[in-house]
Scaffold this active site. Structure first.
Site, short mmCIF file in Angstrom:
data_model
loop_
_atom_site.label_atom_id
_atom_site.label_comp_id
_atom_site.label_asym_id
_atom_site.label_seq_id
_atom_site.Cartn_x
_atom_site.Cartn_y
_atom_site.Cartn_z
CG ASP A 123 -1.59 1.06 1.24
OD1 ASP A 123 -2.39 1.62 0.48
OD2 ASP A 123 -1.67 1.54 2.57
CB THR A 138 -1.63 6.30 2.13
OG1 THR A 138 -1.82 6.86 0.80
CG2 THR A 138 -1.96 7.62 2.85
CG PHE A 180 -14.05 10.17 2.44
CD1 PHE A 180 -13.49 10.95 1.67
CD2 PHE A 180 -13.52 9.00 2.54
CE1 PHE A 180 -12.75 10.71 0.95
CE2 PHE A 180 -12.46 8.37 1.85
CZ PHE A 180 -12.04 9.27 0.91
CB THR A 209 -1.74 3.69 -4.03
OG1 THR A 209 -2.51 4.83 -3.04
CG2 THR A 209 -1.39 4.14 -5.18
CG ASP A 234 -2.95 9.18 -2.92
OD1 ASP A 234 -3.73 10.25 -3.78
OD2 ASP A 234 -1.91 9.23 -2.40
#
Lengths: 369, 1154
Positions: free
Chosen positions: B438, B440, B579, B713, B715
């Protein structure tokens, strides 16, 4: 699982929830700095290389070759004489005996074999009988005995172990000693005569004690102790093994060699490892320093032929042998030691060459890097 | 089934009629017609989908007095984690143990021994089996006893239950669904409760779920709105879904009935549900109604069945086992056949001296053949070692503690070391080929720092005061800058947005602190710190604070912020649109003091840009992209004014959706989607996420070790790419092959066509043109000509995995195999698992390892062969689901290269050695059959047969498999290349297996025939006495015990005192035992076979000589092989390294550093 892990997790939560200034806490959580836990125990780290192994090879070679030679010479110096007296050939003296054999014949069949020794047997001579193709190590046979009966246990005497079947009882009486091993006790009688050049046959004295292991004779095998000193009284209520001609208390006249502690029986009861085997029968002790135990000359072996082996293609032998510190004659050890020693030595040389080459190579590599 | 449904229907149809009379009497205003209809609806609904929902009568009050109260049957609140009771322990435990194939096999052997007349007594196999079974049973029984204790502690815990107006103390296990339970502060909830009442004024309570998911922050839960303060008067029912394990999902509805009114309906969500196992915090007392009890609570459901991972070594063991089973069967078959051939010769089967018993004579020939076969099986069964399973288990169990004990894994920050959740996979750590990490929190620290922001296209950097992180240099610097660049109003709007649009909590003040005065409020808050589920949010709130806007906390749904002028502003928090990773944004709706209703939204650029006006995007996009390439995490902030009508409508639809029982999530998402449109973009933020310590070194080491590193990820690509560059996964010369939405769109054609085209192109470049040596198997480690990096994003991946393109998957995988690193960005958690599964199932089934720290990594951690959790900031879910957990990414290096490598070498040796030593144990026994008339006569005494594996040869190998370091850990870690030496199960493949087997056969032959030659003349003593069969066996056995132990000694490269003790100790024990065993006439033995055999043996020089000779001769080839093998490159290298390491150590010790 659930509930137990539950409490553990709870604790976790508390800790991470309040990572306060807990010096004690921190200490307890940090793994101990012991060499064991950190896998840092001091250790000896040997590496086998040609260099380290080389001396070992040479040492082994240098040690083994002399030992081997010693063994070989010793083995060669042992005098051994062997006669097969089974009587397979028509020409052999025991042919008749081997042919007309039956268990319940009352008259023993005897035959005599003449032989001559080319060399004198100097030290004590050991007389063995050898059997071939005789499966003393067959499972059914090996287990067919009752050690506690042989140890003098009175209960076992009257009620032998089931392992002894089908040699456990006879005519409703317990057999002593029971079992297939005891039943098939080797019962040929061997006598040795020296044929004096002047024509007389001098019987050679055969010692029948000292042929069994000391511990067997004195601890493992014991006569049952009854009321009287008379062995036959103790064995009252038992019968002899089916194939025996005598009762167990009639095996010998010497009370110390009679009954279960008869050494011929004890020797027989130690089952052989392989189908071809020899067992110690008698010892011919050296008489004095002057004369050899068995001088060169002609001998006669007088056999009372009781033991049938033809039915299973067996052979019977009589072996006379002297003994050295390594036991009886067996060239195997000597040859093996010499061979292994030479191989090690040879390998040592080869390795030395390799080591030289490889050593210089690795040096080069060292320089290069 | 239809019958039963009909039955319930009839029953309930009549029910309302009955009740109506009573209903009238009490003057209930509810129309009977509606009652019936509703009742019918409900019942039908329940009838149709029993699994869908359950109805709970709060406090066991009837839905209305008009309705009969038929208490539904739910399980009681007893937690049963224990497997056994006192009564069923023995049968159940035995049954479970004998389900293991090995135990079952030994049981069969034992039974055969009992039933058939076999050479060895049943004791020889029964005793070891009994030992193993007993030890396991005791261990499991003890564990179960602990569980019983823990269960009882939980089940007997006294709780307060409001029952018919009185509060009574009950044992926790007696709680029934519908009971109203009171819980005090710091108590854990005894079952899943719906919160009815809280002692706090605002109807909230705080809860920590540390024991459930490890998140230690306080979570706020809300009471069901509009509930009477006196719970005794409450008459309500509650409908909720059937129990399900998801901790974060709960839907339900509560019908609150008041006299003379239609029942009020309130929706229930996870925020109303207090989970069993969670703890009440900061709230003195709450009351709640039990909805799920006992084994139906979410906690209980969650602890059930985590699938067991099995290591490759076990598969190898099973393969070898099959081979040995074949050897065993063929040996038995050969012996049986030869036996009957041999017996056909006259006089052999039953010579006069060895008559059969009557029973044997009567047995049928074929039955006898069969029992003979079984007997041979029993005689040779030791070739499959019982003790190996025990030793392997012990090795794994004990070995894994070295990971927990390792101080290098200790992290002073979180004050924790490594955690081992399973010990089954130790050796798998040395076999890893693919690492999925991963980004983060794993590659990066997840310790966010606000770097800069951009408002209306103007860049604001907190440059001057960057050093004073907590400082208050607000008055002039930034303010001036702000004024210079964008309108003050916009700035303040932006900062307010940052302050309001989040779910951060301020830590509760300690009990001793009095009310803080206004001026210091912000500082006080700062000091107390924030708690949030995502560190980004804290970074943003702290960032806003630096610019003068401080968030002071949330109180009674009012958010307080302090603005630049030290004034307190209050906002009503109307809604939080949470979220989620799919929307990738969150919003809040607040009402300002001025009465304006505002929606603030923050989220990823891709999710915000389509929802704002184009011209605003133009101004900000360049900033966002620049920030992203610098490796920062960017978020865009937008807002929208809601008119009263619009809000009213949104409010209504939100409430409605929240009440929905079915598809609530979906409905909510739809509304969120509608609400979050037409917004105004205010600005963007950039938050830095620094790389983990030694991330670069670690990644480099892993790559050198031959592992392919994949970064998975959620991201965005630019950020992820920059992280990859930062930790050297991509290097400057790496050629990037991109397969993302952007490259797909570039071609201008249909996505799929373009995808295929690109794939083929990349395949040509990376696979076909690459030098052939780079193929998977040889794993050449020269990063030779051209490095490739591969980038794919989530959207493209799902396109790739969809049916029409799925045949390209293999192409994709081939490309990835040839790339130095692969980056998968924009991944949903399930996609991560999908990728892992994809790689896991490729040809050769490479061993995969997943590293992650967050809940979104759980799926991939569970999917991979080995799952590693990082004890990061994002809660503990990853750690809980992982197989191993370490505090930091850097620890991965030691875990894999050090521990993993060693464990693999250890266990491989353990397995091979076990098979080897049993082969050379049994081979002489097999050969002996040829000399004993195939009569199954054992060569060794029963005691030796039994003790060989248990006592004489087990401890040295156990010690070896715990302490061996064929290369010391430092060198392993410094030279990652060494890891490749054990790659692909190198020590447990057929080659090494054959080598060991050959060695076993060679030694077995040597032992037997060596002694056989000696026994040509059994007169081995100097008194002319002869040896028998037991002496023969004992010599063979002695040679064997010594050889096998010394063989291990030869292989031991790391002799600690324990190794010395155990190896020499075992040999000494053997000698001692032999003397002892032969020294006494054992009354319990039927036959004194070994009486003085050993002692007599040692009195013979020949026996000594042959023992020495055979030991040396059997070890000779091993020594030769070791010596001749040395000149290989890796070994020279290893030697050199060791000498240099030693020199280094010497140097250090000389200088007194160590």
């Amino acid at each position: 699982m659930m509930a137990s892990s539950y409490s553990a997790k709870e604790e976790d939560g508390h800790h991470s929830g309040a990572p306060g200034p807990g010096g004690v806490n921190a200490k307890s959580r940090k793994p101990d700095n012991t060499a064991f836990k950190q896998q840092r125990l001091p250790a000896w780290q040997p590496i086998l290389t040609a260099g380290t192994v080389l001396p070992a090879f040479f040492i082994i070679g240098l040690l083994f070759i002399p030992i081997g030679i010693g063994l070989y010479v010793t083995s060669n110096n042992i005098k051994e004489y062997e006669i097969d007296y089974t009587g397979v050939d028509m020409s052999s003296p025991c042919f008749n005996c081997s042919q007309n054999y039956s268990w319940n014949s009352t008259k023993p069949c005897t035959c005599s074999v003449a032989f001559s020794l080319d060399q004198p047997f100097e030290s004590n001579v050991f007389m063995y009988y050898g059997l071939s193709n005789y499966y003393q190590n067959h499972r059914r046979y090996v287990k067919s005995r009752d050690d506690s009966q042989l140890n003098g246990n009175l209960n076992s005497l009257k009620d032998p172990s089931k392992e002894c079947e089908p040699y456990r009882t006879n005519d409703g009486l317990p057999i002593a000693p029971c079992g297939a091993i005891a039943n098939s006790l080797f019962n040929d009688t061997l006598e040795l005569y020296y044929n004096d050049p002047n024509g007389t046959k001098i019987p050679i004295r055969l010692v029948k004690t000292g042929i069994a292991w000391w511990t067997d004779k004195h601890v493992k095998f014991r006569n049952p102790v009854g009321d009287g000193s008379n062995l036959s009284a103790v064995f009252q209520g038992t019968t002899k093994p089916v194939n025996w001609q005598k009762y167990v208390y009639q095996l010998d006249t010497d009370p110390d060699n009679n009954g279960f502690i008869n050494e011929d029986l004890i020797v027989w009861m130690r089952t052989a490892a392989l189908p071809t085997f020899r067992k110690l029968y008698r010892i011919i002790e050296k008489q004095g320093d002057a004369t050899p135990t068995l001088p060169r000359g002609n001998y006669t072996l007088l056999i009372t032929y009781n033991y049938p082996v033809r039915s299973f293609e067996g052979r019977k032998r009589m072996i006379l042998s002297t003994i050295s510190w390594m036991g009886g004659k067996n060239p195997f050890l000597g040859i093996a030691y010499i061979t292994v020693g030479s191989v090690c030595f040879f390998l040592g040389v080869v390795l030395l060459i390799i080591h030289h080459k490889y050593g210089s190579r690795s040096n080069n590599a060292d320089i290069a890097s | 089934m239809p019958l039963r449904r009909g039955g319930t229907l009839v029953l309930h149809c009549t029910a309302p009629h009955q009740g109506s009379g009573r209903g009238l009497r009490t003057g209930d205003g509810v129309d009977i017609g509606t009652m019936i209809r509703r009742g019918l609806d409900r019942l039908l609904g329940r009838g149709e989908g029993r699994a869908d929902s359950r109805t709970v009568y709060v406090g066991h009050g009837a839905w209305s007095p008009a309705q009969p109260f038929t208490p539904p049957r739910y399980c009681d609140n007893r937690i049963v984690s224990s497997k056994y009771t006192l009564w069923n322990f023995l049968p159940k435990n035995l049954f479970e143990q004998f389900r293991r194939i090995a135990n079952f096999y030994f049981l069969i052997i034992f039974l055969v021994q009992v039933i058939v007349d076999t050479p060895t007594s049943p004791v020889t196999s029964g005793l070891p089996l009994f030992f193993v079974i007993t030890v396991t049973a005791i261990k499991q029984g003890f564990e179960d006893w602990l569980r019983h204790k823990a269960d009882n502690e939980v089940n007997k815990y006294p709780v307060t239950v409001l029952d018919g107006g009185r509060s009574t103390r009950k044992e926790s296990e007696k709680i029934r669904v519908g009971d109203v339970v009171e819980v005090l502060e710091d108590e854990t909830f005894p079952c899943d409760l719906v919160l009815l009442q809280s002692s706090r004024d605002d109807g909230t309570c705080y809860v920590t779920t540390a024991s459930l998911d490890g998140e230690s922050n306080h979570k706020t839960h809300y009471t069901v709105p509009d509930i009477e303060t006196d719970l005794l008067l409450l008459n309500a029912t509650l409908e909720c879904e059937q129990p399900q394990p998801d901790l974060y999902k709960f839907v339900g509805r509560m019908y609150i009935r008041r006299e003379g009114q239609e029942p009020a309906v309130r929706s229930l969500g996870p925020e109303n549900l207090l989970l069993k196992g969670a703890t009440l915090k900061n709230t003195s007392k709450i009351s709640g109604v039990a909805v799920y009890t006992g084994m139906e609570t979410k906690m209980a459901l969650n602890y059930q069945g985590k699938s067991q991972k099995r290591s490759v070594v076990e598969k190898s063991i099973n393969c070898f086992l099959v081979v040995y089973l074949c050897i065993l069967l063929s040996k038995a078959l050969v012996c049986t056949t030869l036996k009957y051939v041999w017996q056909r010769q006259p006089g052999q089967d039953e010579p006069w001296y060895n008559q059969k018993t009557q029973k044997e004579k009567d047995t049928d020939l074929y039955l006898k053949m069969f029992t003979d076969f079984l007997s041979f099986m029993v005689l040779f069964n030791f070739i499959i070692p019982v003790s190996m399973y025990v030793t392997v288990e012990m090795q794994k169990f004990l070995g894994s503690s070295f990971i927990t004990w390792d101080r290098d894994f200790y992290d002073p920050q979180i004050q924790e070391g490594a955690l081992v959740n399973t010990s089954d996979l130790n050796e798998e750590l040395g076999q890893v080929e693919h690492v999925f990490t991963d980004k983060t929190g794993t590659l990066t620290q997840n310790n966010m720092e606000f770097i800069e922001c951009c408002i209306d296209g103007f860049q604001y950097k907190y440059g001057n005061c960057a050093s004073e992180l907590d400082g208050f240099c607000v008055e002039d610097g930034p303010v001036n800058k702000l004024q210079r660049k964008a309108g003050r109003e916009r700035e303040e709007l932006f900062l307010r947005a940052l302050c309001l649009c989040h779910t951060v909590q301020v830590k509760e003040p300690g009990p001793g602190l009095g009310p803080v005065d206004q001026v210091d409020a912000a500082r006080a808050v700062e000091e107390r710190g924030f708690i949030a589920s995502s560190p980004d949010e804290v970074a943003l709130v702290k960032g806003a604070m630096r610019f003068g806007f401080s968030f002071l906390g949330l109180d009674c749904m009012k958010m307080k912020i302090q603005n630049r002028n030290k004034e307190i502003e209050e906002y009503d928090l109307l809604h939080v649109l949470n979220f989620d990773p799919v929307r990738r944004r969150m919003s809040v709706i607040v009402k300002s003091e001025a009465g304006e209703t505002l929606l603030f939204c923050k989220g990823a650029d891709v999710s915000i840009f389509p929802r704002v006006r184009e011209e605003e995007v133009m101004r900000i996009r360049t900033h966002v992209e620049r920030n992203a390439t610098e490796g920062y995490r960017t978020l865009c902030v937008a807002y929208k004014k809601l008119s009263t009508e619009a809000f009213a409508q949104a409010d209504a639809s939100l409430r409605e959706a929240r009440l929905a029982l079915q598809d609530r999530e979906e409905k909510l998402l739809n509304i969120y989607d509608q609400l979050e449109t037409g917004m105004n973009l205010i600005g963007a933020t950039a938050v830095e996420d620094r790389l983990q310590e030694e991330a670069t070194v670690t990644m480099e080491a892993l790559q050198n070790a031959g592992m392919k590193v994949w970064v998975l990820t959620g991201d965005k690509m630019e950020t992820a790419k920059s992280t990859c560059y930062a930790c050297r996964l991509f290097q400057r010369r790496t050629e990037l092959l991109e397969l993302t939405v952007r490259t797909l769109e570039a071609g201008g054609q249909k996505c799929e066509g373009r995808l295929h085209e690109l794939l083929l192109d990349y395949h040509r470049r990376a696979v076909q043109d690459a030098p052939p040596a780079k193929g998977g198997v040889s794993r050449s480690w020269s990063s030779a000509v051209q490095d490739y990096g591969f980038i794919i994003d989530g959207a493209t991946l799902s396109l790739l995995l969809k049916p029409p393109s799925s045949r390209y998957t293999s192409l994709f995988l081939e490309i990835c195999q040839n790339c130095a690193a692969v980056l998968c960005c924009r991944m949903a958690p399930l996609q991560k698992a999908q990728i892992v599964r994809l790689v896991k199932n490729t040809k050769g089934s490479p061993i995969t390892l997943s590293v992650g720290d967050g809940a979104n990594d759980v799926s991939m951690i569970l999917e991979a062969h080995v799952g590693i959790g990082i004890k990061g900031n994002e809660g503990r879910q990853a750690v809980r689901n992982s197989d191993y957990a370490v505090p930091k990414l850097k620890h991965l290096r030691k875990l894999l290269l050090g521990h993993g490598h060693l464990y693999y070498v250890r266990i491989a040796q353990l397995v091979q050695y076990f098979f080897y030593k049993n082969l050379c144990f049994i081979l002489p026994q097999f050969l002996y059959q040829f000399f004993c008339g195939y009569s199954q006569q054992p060569l060794y005494d029963a005691a030796y047969l039994m003790m060989y594996n248990i006592c004489f040869t087990s401890m040295p190998i156990l010690a070896y498999s715990l302490f061996e370091q064929h290369i010391c850990i430092e060198i392993l870690m410094d030279n990652a290349i060494l890891y490749r030496e054990v790659a692909r199960n190198a020590s447990l493949r057929w080659g090494p297996f054959l080598h060991w087997t050959a060695l076993g056969i060679y030694q077995g032959l040597l032992f037997f025939f060596g002694v056989h030659c000696l026994f040509r003349n059994p007169a081995l003593q100097d008194n002319g006495q002869v040896y028998g069969n037991w002496s023969f066996g004992t010599i063979v056995f002695t040679v064997m015990v010594f050889t096998v132990t010394l063989k291990l000694a030869l292989d031991t490269r790391h002799w600690t005192w324990i190794n010395h003790l155990v190896i020499w100790g075992s040999l000494a024990f053997y000698v001692f035992f032999s003397f002892f065993w032969g020294g006494i006439i054992w009354p319990f033995l039927k036959q004194q076979r070994l009486y003085f055999v050993f002692a007599n043996l040692l009195s013979s020089v020949s026996a000594w000589l042959v023992i020495i000779l055979l030991i040396l001769l059997s070890l000779l080839p091993e020594v030769l092989l070791v010596v001749l093998r040395k000149p290989r490159a890796s070994h020279i290298q290893q030697l050199k390294m060791r000498s240099s390491a030693r020199k280094h150590r010497d140097f250090l010790s000389n200088t007194g550093v160590i």
